[in-house]
Design an enzyme around this catalytic site. Structure first.
Site, PDB file in Angstrom:
ATOM      1  N   ASP A 254       0.978  -1.344  -0.268  1.00 37.52           N
ATOM      2  CA  ASP A 254      -0.162  -0.035   0.017  1.00 37.52           C
ATOM      3  C   ASP A 254       0.986   1.440  -0.035  1.00 37.52           C
ATOM      4  OD1 ASP A 254      -3.104   0.389   0.625  1.00 37.52           O
ATOM      5  OD2 ASP A 254      -2.135   2.086   1.370  1.00 37.52           O
ATOM      6  N   SER A 255       0.238   2.406  -0.362  1.00 37.16           N
ATOM      7  CA  SER A 255       1.123   3.629  -0.533  1.00 37.16           C
ATOM      8  C   SER A 255       1.042   4.344   0.701  1.00 37.16           C
ATOM      9  CB  SER A 255       0.836   4.447  -1.949  1.00 37.16           C
ATOM     10  OG  SER A 255      -0.448   4.699  -1.792  1.00 37.16           O
ATOM     11  N   ASP A 304      -7.464  -5.015  -4.970  1.00 42.79           N
ATOM     12  CA  ASP A 304      -8.373  -4.148  -4.625  1.00 42.79           C
ATOM     13  C   ASP A 304      -8.335  -2.593  -4.532  1.00 42.79           C
ATOM     14  OD1 ASP A 304     -11.010  -3.604  -3.401  1.00 42.79           O
ATOM     15  OD2 ASP A 304     -10.510  -4.106  -1.378  1.00 42.79           O
ATOM     16  N   CYS A 344     -14.312  -1.187  -7.570  1.00 43.75           N
ATOM     17  CA  CYS A 344     -15.327  -0.511  -6.639  1.00 43.75           C
ATOM     18  C   CYS A 344     -15.882   0.845  -7.489  1.00 43.75           C
ATOM     19  CB  CYS A 344     -15.018  -0.148  -5.467  1.00 43.75           C
ATOM     20  SG  CYS A 344     -13.642   1.134  -5.268  1.00 43.75           S
TER      21      CYS A 344
END
Length: 400
Positions: A254-255, A304, A344
């Site tokens: 993740d960032s 995701d 999403c």
């Protein structure tokens, strides 16, 4: 009541009980922000009572299609009570639950999640903003709770001409909370976490990933855009239940450094301190390319990503981004490996997402079985009359 008169032929969607009226459908009329207006067809037939939004392209959102209905605090309290009661219809193995899901529950623009003894609400349209105080009272009455935190800071409020608002609406207390989900626990901060604090919509997909991990006994797992590590915890829980945790390697990317710190804490919270888990503060696309260059391969990959296409207007650009990450992931997937991939974005429909993943597979030179289609947990419902409620789409792809 103020009146909206529609252009000829523009009544069809309301006759199908679809709750939105766009600016282009209106011949004349208007109102103040959030004011209840009477909507009529061009020949004067009653169609709906709706909340007017002078700044949005969606100029009106229907409250009711019953001409005898009075839109008042009692009406809203009944809608809230019905939404809360409806959650008992679903098998929700968590104390983190979506209680109100906007249009699907007849409350356009209102999102309410429950995290244990705390409610978190987003007032995202002019209508629910105007009725905020009565809605807050109704929510506490329907749940028997005393704490309600407001997270009305989503970008959609800007399109409604509304400024962001956050803070305690009712009660007070700590904003860092812990919820139970299936067989594990997860923490969140309702003041700073994504959405209302957490991605409750992925609850069932996380559980499914745990089941796949237990069945397949994954040795190498890659969780991309991991946020606070929900899918990582699910994989570890699945492997532990199958007695296959020892020797398994998990990488989460993740960032956001704060999100990764929370993900690390989740391992300790659930008794996985000794698991072989690596957390990378890095760009996902660049990391996937590096892994390909290094000849890495994974038995399971989760994609995701954040919302690339909030509206249909962004779909073309978003499709390229979705295709690129899926192409890279499929290249890294070992034969027989499992890719769980999501969108999403409301602007990307289920059929388009399938085509994007298929195109990514062709470019990657990878074929696979689509073994499952995934969506939001049932407390985030799509209804017959409002298909736009289907925003979260997922595919489980098994590489041949």
């Amino acid at each position: 009541m103020k009146l909206l008169r529609l252009r000829p032929g523009k009544e069809r969607s309301l006759l199908r009980r679809h709750p939105w009226v766009f600016e282009s459908a209106i011949a004349k009329g208007g109102g103040d922000a959030g004011e209840t207006v009477r909507i009529e067809s061009d020949d004067g037939r009653f169609l709906a009572w709706a909340a007017f939004s002078p700044h949005s392209k969606i100029r009106a959102r229907a409250w009711s299609f019953d001409e005898t209905q009075r839109i008042d605090a009692a009406f809203l309290a009944a809608r809230v009570a019905a939404a809360v009661e409806a959650r008992h219809l679903f098998d929700l193995r968590s104390d983190g639950v979506r209680l109100v899901h906007g249009e699907a529950d007849g409350l356009p623009g209102l999102i309410v999640d429950r995290y244990g003894d705390t409610l978190v609400a987003q007032f995202l349209s002019a209508g629910v903003e105007r009725w905020k105080a009565p809605l807050a009272d109704a929510l506490l009455a329907a749940t028997g709770l005393a704490r309600l935190y407001e997270r009305s800071d989503a970008s959609s409020r800007e399109r409604e001409g509304l400024a962001p608002v956050t803070g305690w609406l009712r009660g007070s207390g700590p904003t860092e909370l812990t919820i139970r989900e299936h067989d594990w626990h997860l923490t969140l901060d309702v003041a700073s976490g994504h959405k209302t604090g957490f991605y409750l919509d992925q609850r069932d997909s996380r559980h499914r990933f745990a089941e796949l991990a237990a069945h397949r006994r994954f040795r190498r797992v890659l969780n991309c855009f991991c946020y606070t590590g929900g899918f990582t915890v699910a994989a570890l829980a699945g492997l532990r239940s199958a007695g296959a945790l020892e020797g398994a390697e998990l990488i989460s990317i993740d960032s956001s450094q704060p999100a990764l710190e929370c993900a690390r804490a989740h391992l300790a919270l659930n008794g996985f301190e000794d698991a072989s888990a690596e957390f990378l503060d890095a760009d996902v696309n660049a990391t996937l390319r590096r892994f390909i260059e290094e000849g890495r391969a994974f038995d399971a990959i989760v994609l995701d990503p954040p919302k690339f296409a909030p509206t249909v207007a962004h779909a073309e650009r978003a499709a390229r981004a979705y295709k690129d990450i899926n192409r890279l992931a499929l290249k890294l997937l070992a034969p027989g490996g499992v890719l769980m991939t999501f969108s999403c974005s409301g602007g990307i429909g289920a059929d388009l997402f399938h085509k994007i993943v298929a195109s990514a597979g062709i470019d990657a030179g990878v074929d696979g079985y689509i073994t499952e289609r995934l969506g939001a947990a049932p407390d985030h419902p799509m209804t017959i009359e409002f298909p736009e409620g289907e925003y979260l789409k997922g595919l489980v792809v098994v590489r041949k």
